[in-house]
Design a protein around this motif. Structure first.
Motif, PDB file in Angstrom:
ATOM      1  N   VAL A 121      28.934  -4.059 -20.980  1.00  0.00           N
ATOM      2  CA  VAL A 121      28.041  -4.176 -22.135  1.00  0.00           C
ATOM      3  C   VAL A 121      28.397  -3.144 -23.205  1.00  0.00           C
ATOM      4  O   VAL A 121      28.273  -3.409 -24.406  1.00  0.00           O
ATOM      5  N   GLY A 124      30.671  -3.768 -26.321  1.00  0.00           N
ATOM      6  CA  GLY A 124      31.140  -5.144 -26.168  1.00  0.00           C
ATOM      7  C   GLY A 124      32.444  -5.209 -25.401  1.00  0.00           C
ATOM      8  O   GLY A 124      33.322  -6.021 -25.693  1.00  0.00           O
ATOM      9  N   LYS A 127      33.160  -9.557 -22.718  1.00  0.00           N
ATOM     10  CA  LYS A 127      32.269 -10.507 -23.377  1.00  0.00           C
ATOM     11  C   LYS A 127      32.743 -11.933 -23.124  1.00  0.00           C
ATOM     12  O   LYS A 127      33.941 -12.199 -23.051  1.00  0.00           O
ATOM     13  N   ARG A 130      27.774 -17.077 -21.149  1.00  0.00           N
ATOM     14  CA  ARG A 130      26.972 -17.038 -19.926  1.00  0.00           C
ATOM     15  C   ARG A 130      26.976 -18.405 -19.260  1.00  0.00           C
ATOM     16  O   ARG A 130      26.943 -19.446 -19.931  1.00  0.00           O
ATOM     17  N   ILE A 153      34.625 -13.987 -18.658  1.00  0.00           N
ATOM     18  CA  ILE A 153      35.118 -13.062 -19.682  1.00  0.00           C
ATOM     19  C   ILE A 153      36.180 -13.749 -20.532  1.00  0.00           C
ATOM     20  O   ILE A 153      37.190 -14.226 -20.002  1.00  0.00           O
ATOM     21  N   ASP A 155      36.745 -12.206 -23.818  1.00  0.00           N
ATOM     22  CA  ASP A 155      37.146 -11.198 -24.796  1.00  0.00           C
ATOM     23  C   ASP A 155      36.994  -9.807 -24.190  1.00  0.00           C
ATOM     24  O   ASP A 155      35.954  -9.489 -23.595  1.00  0.00           O
ATOM     25  N   ASN A 157      37.417  -5.692 -25.217  1.00  0.00           N
ATOM     26  CA  ASN A 157      37.586  -4.733 -26.310  1.00  0.00           C
ATOM     27  C   ASN A 157      38.693  -3.748 -25.919  1.00  0.00           C
ATOM     28  O   ASN A 157      38.432  -2.617 -25.507  1.00  0.00           O
ATOM     29  N   MET A 177      28.715  -7.735 -17.728  1.00  0.00           N
ATOM     30  CA  MET A 177      29.372  -8.077 -18.967  1.00  0.00           C
ATOM     31  C   MET A 177      28.321  -8.569 -19.956  1.00  0.00           C
ATOM     32  O   MET A 177      27.155  -8.763 -19.588  1.00  0.00           O
ATOM     33  N   LEU A 178      28.745  -8.758 -21.206  1.00  0.00           N
ATOM     34  CA  LEU A 178      27.858  -9.330 -22.218  1.00  0.00           C
ATOM     35  C   LEU A 178      27.993 -10.844 -22.180  1.00  0.00           C
ATOM     36  O   LEU A 178      29.034 -11.389 -22.560  1.00  0.00           O
ATOM     37  N   VAL A 180      27.206 -14.383 -23.607  1.00  0.00           N
ATOM     38  CA  VAL A 180      26.815 -14.962 -24.891  1.00  0.00           C
ATOM     39  C   VAL A 180      26.005 -16.230 -24.630  1.00  0.00           C
ATOM     40  O   VAL A 180      26.491 -17.174 -23.995  1.00  0.00           O
ATOM     41  N   TYR A 186      22.828 -12.071 -26.753  1.00  0.00           N
ATOM     42  CA  TYR A 186      23.523 -11.537 -25.595  1.00  0.00           C
ATOM     43  C   TYR A 186      22.561 -11.283 -24.434  1.00  0.00           C
ATOM     44  O   TYR A 186      21.420 -10.858 -24.633  1.00  0.00           O
TER      45      TYR A 186
END
Length: 296
Positions: A121, A124, A127, A130, A153, A155, A157, A177-178, A180, A186
């Motif tokens: 998280v 980011g 990402k 979901r 996942i 993406d 960073n 993870m984030l 979407v 998020y």
């Protein structure tokens, strides 16, 4: 060249050897600056290392204390994974990003490594969409289970990780993870730690070492003497896929994702071996090369 090391969370895995080996890879000399306590970080003159960790045992232990039964499901492809409902997701955040990550960062600091703990998280870092519904096999029948808190996942960073590495830090990464949502918002969600490590390795074009509680992938899962040492061709990769059972299937899946993402090689190796990371990079375990992957 960077190295991404995934430290498993099974009860049979002792992370102490891996943490000491990270210190050896990052650089063995302590900085000459600082106070006289002897607690100065290492200079970081060696390899760039990113640690990604699991924590299934810690999650299950917390769920037991909370009176919640952990649930594992099998996909139609035969891959076994955790079903993460809302209560389990809360336990995941507490155990993984809280207890396990903090303990590993402290362990690395004790080895002289200037480690920085991150969840997917933060910034980011990890990402992707979901998945609230998953396909599973129950009693031989395919079903749809809803209410899952997991994600894929898409993406990483990499800039955040590279800035930390350039500054002499060792990122130590955990899910969640984030995730979407369909409306663009998020939600913290679960993601398999092996596949998270694969995403990071691919984004950094880094070698990936998946440390676990076996010597690697065995042709006969019950016989360590049948270790598959190297996978260099599509035929050998097909044999690897056929040999992998249970949780090992997810590691083989992660290996393929890492290699297709840009990792030069992936090694599945014994976390409890002497100098486990350096041993894996020197050929101990099961090494999968990029040329082994069949054309998509």
């Amino acid at each position: 060249m960077a190295v991404v090391v995934k430290v498993g969370g099974a009860k049979a895995v002792d992370p102490a050897g891996a943490l000491a080996d990270v210190a050896a890879l990052v650089g063995g000399e302590r900085s000459s600056t600082g106070d006289e306590s002897g607690d100065e970080p290492r200079t970081g003159a060696g390899e760039d290392v990113v640690v990604v960790h699991g924590g299934s045992t810690a999650v299950d232990d917390l769920l037991e204390r909370l009176g919640i039964d952990p649930e594992y499901v099998e996909t139609p492809g035969g891959v076994v994974g955790r079903f993460t409902d809302e209560e389990t997701m809360d336990a995941f955040k507490m155990a993984m990003a809280g207890q396990v990550n903090t303990d590993l960062v402290a362990g690395l600091q004790n080895e002289g490594v200037d480690a920085v703990g991150l969840s997917g998280v933060d910034g980011g870092l990890l990402k992707g969409p979901r998945k609230s519904a998953v396909r599973v096999v129950e009693d031989g029948k395919k079903k749809i289970r809803r209410g899952d808190h997991s994600g894929t996942i898409e993406d990483v960073n990499a800039d955040l990780l590279e800035r930390l590495l350039d500054g002499g830090y060792t990122p130590t990464v955990s899910v969640p993870m984030l995730g979407v949502e369909s409306d663009g918002s998020y939600t913290p969600v679960n993601s398999d730690a092996d596949r998270s490590a694969a995403a990071v390795a691919g984004a950094l074009d880094a070698d990936l070492v998946l440390l676990t509680d076996t010597r690697g992938v065995y042709r006969d899962p019950e016989d360590p003497e049948t270790l598959i040492e190297r996978v260099s061709t599509p035929d050998e990769y097909e044999e690897l896929q056929s040999a992998a059972e249970g949780f090992m299937r997810r590691k083989v899946m992660a290996a393929e994702e890492a290699l297709r993402g840009g990792a030069p090689s992936v090694v599945v190796a014994d976390a409890n071996a002497e100098n486990p990371i350096r041993a894996a990079l020197a050929g101990e375990g099961t090494t999968v090369e990029r040329d082994a992957l069949p054309d998509e």
